[in-house]
Design a protein around this motif. Structure first.
Motif, PDB file in Angstrom:
ATOM      1  N   THR A 180       0.874  -1.062   0.026  1.00 25.65           N
ATOM      2  CA  THR A 180       0.087  -0.093   0.041  1.00 25.65           C
ATOM      3  C   THR A 180       0.868   1.262   0.051  1.00 25.65           C
ATOM      4  O   THR A 180       0.723   2.266  -0.668  1.00 25.65           O
ATOM      5  CB  THR A 180      -0.959   0.070   1.102  1.00 25.65           C
ATOM      6  OG1 THR A 180      -1.595  -1.283   1.290  1.00 25.65           O
ATOM      7  CG2 THR A 180      -2.012   1.141   1.234  1.00 25.65           C
ATOM      8  N   ILE A 181       2.043   1.134   0.773  1.00 28.33           N
ATOM      9  CA  ILE A 181       2.907   2.363   0.834  1.00 28.33           C
ATOM     10  C   ILE A 181       3.381   2.629  -0.554  1.00 28.33           C
ATOM     11  O   ILE A 181       3.821   3.825  -0.969  1.00 28.33           O
ATOM     12  CB  ILE A 181       3.849   2.209   1.951  1.00 28.33           C
ATOM     13  CG1 ILE A 181       4.557   3.600   2.265  1.00 28.33           C
ATOM     14  CG2 ILE A 181       5.032   0.967   1.896  1.00 28.33           C
ATOM     15  CD1 ILE A 181       4.930   4.098   3.708  1.00 28.33           C
ATOM     16  N   ARG A 182       3.901   1.669  -1.269  1.00 24.73           N
ATOM     17  CA  ARG A 182       4.524   1.642  -2.717  1.00 24.73           C
ATOM     18  C   ARG A 182       3.408   2.303  -3.444  1.00 24.73           C
ATOM     19  O   ARG A 182       3.877   3.058  -4.399  1.00 24.73           O
ATOM     20  CB  ARG A 182       5.055   0.226  -3.090  1.00 24.73           C
ATOM     21  CG  ARG A 182       5.571   0.458  -4.532  1.00 24.73           C
ATOM     22  CD  ARG A 182       6.684   1.436  -4.685  1.00 24.73           C
ATOM     23  NE  ARG A 182       7.235   1.538  -5.918  1.00 24.73           N
ATOM     24  CZ  ARG A 182       8.442   1.441  -6.335  1.00 24.73           C
ATOM     25  NH1 ARG A 182       9.489   1.081  -5.755  1.00 24.73           N
ATOM     26  NH2 ARG A 182       8.874   1.576  -7.758  1.00 24.73           N
ATOM     27  N   VAL A 183       2.090   1.876  -3.261  1.00 25.13           N
ATOM     28  CA  VAL A 183       1.422   2.386  -4.464  1.00 25.13           C
ATOM     29  C   VAL A 183       0.781   4.002  -4.239  1.00 25.13           C
ATOM     30  O   VAL A 183       0.967   4.764  -4.905  1.00 25.13           O
ATOM     31  CB  VAL A 183      -0.168   1.666  -4.114  1.00 25.13           C
ATOM     32  CG1 VAL A 183      -1.311   2.423  -4.926  1.00 25.13           C
ATOM     33  CG2 VAL A 183       0.023   0.185  -4.821  1.00 25.13           C
ATOM     34  N   ALA A 184       0.714   4.100  -2.844  1.00 25.04           N
ATOM     35  CA  ALA A 184       0.772   5.531  -2.381  1.00 25.04           C
ATOM     36  C   ALA A 184       1.957   6.285  -2.867  1.00 25.04           C
ATOM     37  O   ALA A 184       1.815   7.575  -3.272  1.00 25.04           O
ATOM     38  CB  ALA A 184       0.495   5.758  -0.854  1.00 25.04           C
ATOM     39  N   TRP A 185       3.130   5.919  -2.679  1.00 25.23           N
ATOM     40  CA  TRP A 185       4.218   6.569  -3.341  1.00 25.23           C
ATOM     41  C   TRP A 185       4.243   6.817  -4.539  1.00 25.23           C
ATOM     42  O   TRP A 185       4.542   7.943  -5.015  1.00 25.23           O
ATOM     43  CB  TRP A 185       5.316   5.862  -2.890  1.00 25.23           C
ATOM     44  CG  TRP A 185       6.710   6.529  -3.435  1.00 25.23           C
ATOM     45  CD1 TRP A 185       7.442   7.384  -2.720  1.00 25.23           C
ATOM     46  CD2 TRP A 185       7.229   6.685  -4.530  1.00 25.23           C
ATOM     47  NE1 TRP A 185       8.391   7.780  -3.475  1.00 25.23           N
ATOM     48  CE2 TRP A 185       8.338   7.343  -4.842  1.00 25.23           C
ATOM     49  CE3 TRP A 185       6.999   5.581  -5.611  1.00 25.23           C
ATOM     50  CZ2 TRP A 185       9.206   7.344  -5.803  1.00 25.23           C
ATOM     51  CZ3 TRP A 185       7.857   5.768  -6.910  1.00 25.23           C
ATOM     52  CH2 TRP A 185       9.141   6.522  -6.833  1.00 25.23           C
ATOM     53  N   GLY A 186       3.879   6.019  -5.334  1.00 20.18           N
ATOM     54  CA  GLY A 186       3.623   5.890  -6.756  1.00 20.18           C
ATOM     55  C   GLY A 186       2.855   7.242  -7.250  1.00 20.18           C
ATOM     56  O   GLY A 186       3.218   8.056  -8.175  1.00 20.18           O
ATOM     57  N   ILE A 187       1.557   7.122  -6.771  1.00 17.56           N
ATOM     58  CA  ILE A 187       0.519   8.331  -7.151  1.00 17.56           C
ATOM     59  C   ILE A 187       0.965   9.724  -6.405  1.00 17.56           C
ATOM     60  O   ILE A 187       0.883  10.473  -7.443  1.00 17.56           O
ATOM     61  CB  ILE A 187      -0.993   7.953  -6.200  1.00 17.56           C
ATOM     62  CG1 ILE A 187      -1.590   6.520  -6.817  1.00 17.56           C
ATOM     63  CG2 ILE A 187      -1.652   9.049  -6.269  1.00 17.56           C
ATOM     64  CD1 ILE A 187      -2.410   5.920  -5.799  1.00 17.56           C
ATOM     65  N   SER A 188       1.528   9.515  -5.520  1.00 23.17           N
ATOM     66  CA  SER A 188       2.186  11.005  -5.046  1.00 23.17           C
ATOM     67  C   SER A 188       3.376  11.451  -5.868  1.00 23.17           C
ATOM     68  O   SER A 188       3.460  12.677  -6.236  1.00 23.17           O
ATOM     69  CB  SER A 188       2.472  11.138  -3.428  1.00 23.17           C
ATOM     70  OG  SER A 188       3.782  10.221  -3.214  1.00 23.17           O
ATOM     71  N   HIS A 189       4.101  10.703  -6.238  1.00 23.05           N
ATOM     72  CA  HIS A 189       5.220  10.849  -7.237  1.00 23.05           C
ATOM     73  C   HIS A 189       4.825  11.388  -8.331  1.00 23.05           C
ATOM     74  O   HIS A 189       5.444  12.389  -9.068  1.00 23.05           O
ATOM     75  CB  HIS A 189       6.329   9.710  -7.308  1.00 23.05           C
ATOM     76  CG  HIS A 189       7.337   9.929  -8.114  1.00 23.05           C
ATOM     77  ND1 HIS A 189       8.604  10.644  -7.675  1.00 23.05           N
ATOM     78  CD2 HIS A 189       7.673   9.504  -9.464  1.00 23.05           C
ATOM     79  CE1 HIS A 189       9.341  10.728  -8.486  1.00 23.05           C
ATOM     80  NE2 HIS A 189       8.903   9.928  -9.806  1.00 23.05           N
ATOM     81  N   ARG A 190       3.701  10.853  -9.048  1.00 24.36           N
ATOM     82  CA  ARG A 190       3.249  11.396 -10.216  1.00 24.36           C
ATOM     83  C   ARG A 190       2.464  12.555 -10.175  1.00 24.36           C
ATOM     84  O   ARG A 190       2.785  13.508 -11.092  1.00 24.36           O
ATOM     85  CB  ARG A 190       2.274  10.184 -10.827  1.00 24.36           C
ATOM     86  CG  ARG A 190       2.884   8.861 -11.252  1.00 24.36           C
ATOM     87  CD  ARG A 190       2.283   7.786 -11.694  1.00 24.36           C
ATOM     88  NE  ARG A 190       2.846   6.810 -12.116  1.00 24.36           N
ATOM     89  CZ  ARG A 190       3.097   5.768 -11.452  1.00 24.36           C
ATOM     90  NH1 ARG A 190       2.886   5.774 -10.290  1.00 24.36           N
ATOM     91  NH2 ARG A 190       3.898   4.885 -12.044  1.00 24.36           N
ATOM     92  N   ILE A 191       1.748  12.744  -9.250  1.00 18.71           N
ATOM     93  CA  ILE A 191       1.077  13.942  -8.770  1.00 18.71           C
ATOM     94  C   ILE A 191       2.105  15.394  -8.853  1.00 18.71           C
ATOM     95  O   ILE A 191       2.098  16.151  -9.381  1.00 18.71           O
ATOM     96  CB  ILE A 191       0.193  14.052  -7.664  1.00 18.71           C
ATOM     97  CG1 ILE A 191      -1.029  13.024  -7.926  1.00 18.71           C
ATOM     98  CG2 ILE A 191      -0.265  15.348  -7.315  1.00 18.71           C
ATOM     99  CD1 ILE A 191      -1.733  12.799  -6.797  1.00 18.71           C
ATOM    100  N   VAL A 192       2.931  14.973  -7.999  1.00 18.19           N
ATOM    101  CA  VAL A 192       4.090  16.190  -7.616  1.00 18.19           C
ATOM    102  C   VAL A 192       5.003  16.277  -9.020  1.00 18.19           C
ATOM    103  O   VAL A 192       5.108  17.412  -9.278  1.00 18.19           O
ATOM    104  CB  VAL A 192       5.070  15.677  -6.658  1.00 18.19           C
ATOM    105  CG1 VAL A 192       6.199  16.812  -6.605  1.00 18.19           C
ATOM    106  CG2 VAL A 192       4.165  15.910  -5.370  1.00 18.19           C
TER     107      VAL A 192
END
Length: 170
Positions: free
Chosen positions: A158-170
């Motif tokens: 879950t933390i890797r998925v959340a990281w991927g989403i935030s990385h793309r947004i930023v």
């Protein structure tokens, strides 16, 4: 006669700083950042195992380095000229981008690892080398891994998925 008009242009002793700032930031955000983004978005089109990531990481690193240097050059020019910092929109956006790029680089360096692939559960004989005389398990035959026994791809945390989403947004 007619009077004359003299135009005196005071030389800006920090003009070379501003020029360097513009070149550094232009390369960082006009070349390196877009190439980094395109390499990630188009990763399936880039041949070579992991080549897209090497391009992505290198271009992001160059963007970061040029941004830090360009920011430092601008701050030095402001300090030298005795001008207050961050009073105009361009300066405020620049400070925001500087902070964002620091968080993005630190976040990229500290990203959660992908789960390791599932280990194969058993070895199976490769029947393509069997002959009528030898049969299965004959001397000289090497057991091979079957892709059917490797199991499903492991799920991302879950933390890797959340990281991927935030990385793309930023």
């Amino acid at each position: 006669g007619v009077g004359s008009v003299e135009v005196i242009r005071a030389a800006d002793p920090f003009e070379q700083y501003w020029r360097a700032h513009g070149i550094l930031m232009g390369l960082a955000w006009g070349l390196f950042a877009p190439v980094a983004i395109v390499s990630a978005v188009c990763r399936r089109l880039i041949p070579g195992n992991g080549t897209w990531y090497k391009i992505h990481r290198t271009m992001n690193s160059l963007c970061f380095i040029f941004t830090v240097i360009g920011f430092a050059v601008a701050v030095a020019a402001f300090n030298g000229a005795g001008i207050d910092h961050f009073q105009f929109r361009h300066h405020q956006i620049g400070l925001t981008m500087f902070i964002v790029v620091i968080f993005q680089v630190v976040g990229g360096a500290r990203r959660p690892h992908l789960p390791s692939p599932a280990a194969p559960s058993k070895l199976v004989q490769d029947s393509s080398k069997e002959t009528e005389e030898e049969g299965p398990g004959a001397a000289g035959q090497t057991p091979r891994l079957s892709s059917a026994t490797a199991g499903p791809e492991p799920k991302k945390s879950t933390i890797r998925v959340a990281w991927g989403i935030s990385h793309r947004i930023v």
